[in-house]
Write an enzyme that holds these catalytic residues in place. Sequence first.
Site, mmCIF file in Angstrom:
data_model
loop_
_atom_site.group_PDB
_atom_site.id
_atom_site.type_symbol
_atom_site.label_atom_id
_atom_site.label_comp_id
_atom_site.label_asym_id
_atom_site.label_seq_id
_atom_site.Cartn_x
_atom_site.Cartn_y
_atom_site.Cartn_z
ATOM 1 N N TYR A 103 0.858 -1.191 0.000
ATOM 2 C CA TYR A 103 0.000 0.000 0.000
ATOM 3 C C TYR A 103 0.897 1.244 0.000
ATOM 4 O O TYR A 103 1.775 1.388 0.840
ATOM 5 C CB TYR A 103 -0.882 -0.043 1.242
ATOM 6 N N CYS A 104 0.659 2.144 -0.947
ATOM 7 C CA CYS A 104 1.351 3.437 -1.010
ATOM 8 C C CYS A 104 2.867 3.235 -1.108
ATOM 9 O O CYS A 104 3.346 2.512 -1.980
ATOM 10 C CB CYS A 104 0.937 4.300 0.177
ATOM 11 N N ILE A 105 3.661 3.839 -0.223
ATOM 12 C CA ILE A 105 5.108 3.708 -0.299
ATOM 13 C C ILE A 105 5.544 2.254 -0.147
ATOM 14 O O ILE A 105 6.567 1.835 -0.713
ATOM 15 C CB ILE A 105 5.805 4.596 0.768
ATOM 16 N N GLY A 161 3.882 -0.176 -1.453
ATOM 17 C CA GLY A 161 3.679 -0.731 -2.788
ATOM 18 C C GLY A 161 4.845 -0.401 -3.702
ATOM 19 O O GLY A 161 5.303 -1.240 -4.491
#
Length: 600
Positions: free
Chosen positions: A330-332, A334
Amino acid sequence: MTTNEVAAGESRARLEKNLERVEELSKRLVGALTRRHPTPPALNGPDSALYTKAAQAYMQEWMTNPAKLLEQQVSFWGKTVTQFVEAQQTLARGKLQAPEDPGPSDKRFKNPLWDTHPYFNFVKKQYLLNAETIQNAIDAIEDMDEKEKRRLRFFSQQIVDMFAPTNFLATNPDALMKAVETEGDSLVRGLENLVNDLEANNGELVVRLADESAFEIGENIATAQGEVIYRNRMMEVIQYSPTTDEVHETPVVLFPPWINKFYILDLKPQNSLIRWVVDQGYTLFVVSWINPDVKYRDIGLEEYVEEGFLKAIEVAKDVCDTDKVNAVGYCIAGTTLSLTLALMKKRGDKSVKSATFFTALTDFSDQGEFTPFLQDDFADGIEQEIAQEGVLPSFIMARTFSFLRSNDLVYGPAIRSYMMGETPPAFDLLYWNGDGANLPGKMFSQYLRGLCQRNEFAEGTFRMFGETLSVKDVDVPLMSIATETDHIAAARDVFRGVQMMGSRSKHYVMGESGHIAGIVNPPSKAKYGHYVNDDMSGDFDSWKAAAEYRQGSWWPHWEAWLRKRSGKKVAARVPGDSGYKPLAPAPGTYVKIKAAKQIQ
């Protein structure tokens, strides 16, 4: 003694009590401010060269096209004088009534007095006119680099938002009325809220968005059942307890971002992605990252990959006695999962069967709304702060994200808390938003310089562990979830990065709403829909034009895709039934470490 004398005495007693509180709070205010560590000037605004360039470009525009700028100025003067005359005439009549044209609507000006009272109406309309004029002046500048112009527009808007009349007591009817109604007590409570926020953040002003006393992690928030089964200096691995008799053979390992805490995915039972995944019959492992202090100064992306991603995958494989896992980032996390997959490709490690990315960027060629914060002056300021503190304190990231939506996340809450004296709401999402984490100095410099500024991963030049990594090295089956109004990882930028990946099986989904609400979107609410289209051969606009819109959450769509890559059903695994014994009940210990206390 008359009734009036009694009332006067009570009023005087309240005044004296409030004055005593003000004196005490003033001392605390000074004390809190003395604990503040000054941040580099570059983190508080752009380099003065930006405004010099803007002035030069504006003067050039004046010389080449004076008629255009004169027209703007004459229009501004005319509207200003007209508004002043109309306000004078209304005041002269001595009757408070709305003018024929009260001006454009704006949610900051909801109080009826902004329309009906000549003074407040004049202040409102003149402010909006000033804001419009500044915007027009910036738009009129043509001989200026587009990136610099984007920064100028952003920082000018910050100034415009800061000087809104709602932000000042003398021009805020709501705050004035509340002060009169409470005999000034609201202002004293507001001062107390201000002092409490400063004390909680070592003298830095970070507006408290939620009533922190209303939540306790593990008690009424982040309550999904599970056990910490592994811990090292970087993370705790939580294995969640099964809710089905059988589970899919291939486990799921979920990596949340380390900018905030993982429990955004487990705020409460009805919107918990963690609970939902477990209920679908998966063995779920979630990483809970450490909230680093100065001892983590030299921790880089290498440690997050080796001691975090690769180790968690190894633990899940050992517990479940499988050769592969399905990974989610998720986000960073990812972004870093994609780096990890590229590294595993180089090493011949095939432990990941499929990858899912939630709002994760891998191509930073368009910096979007973060353009103002990704230039050298701001990056230099970040590195000065890191050199001073060893970590990037959580409040700097929180402040940066907040100013992307300043009226909603800075000025609005500040008005309610400091001018109206209100207690922040008991809102779990806002509580999580304020529960930030520090970032290790080396890691953030690598991310800021190597990925965001130089775009090395997309360019195929990112170095790690002696390997040169490229986004093209990501070749496992994957699904990427972007969200339509995401201001952190824009949907078209996520799409572009996925297109570059080397996987033969790629699936891109765009959910409605933004970075958080678009991901935390349980099927039970039927609130936001999503778009699907398997054809990624064209650009983002063509993908979107041909995409099929579907009602409801994307979660079931993802689960159907995941199910095909998760193997047969086996008996449910219970935390502790392997060689990894429980160390602490979920949500663990790392998640409870507060950032502000880490850097005192």
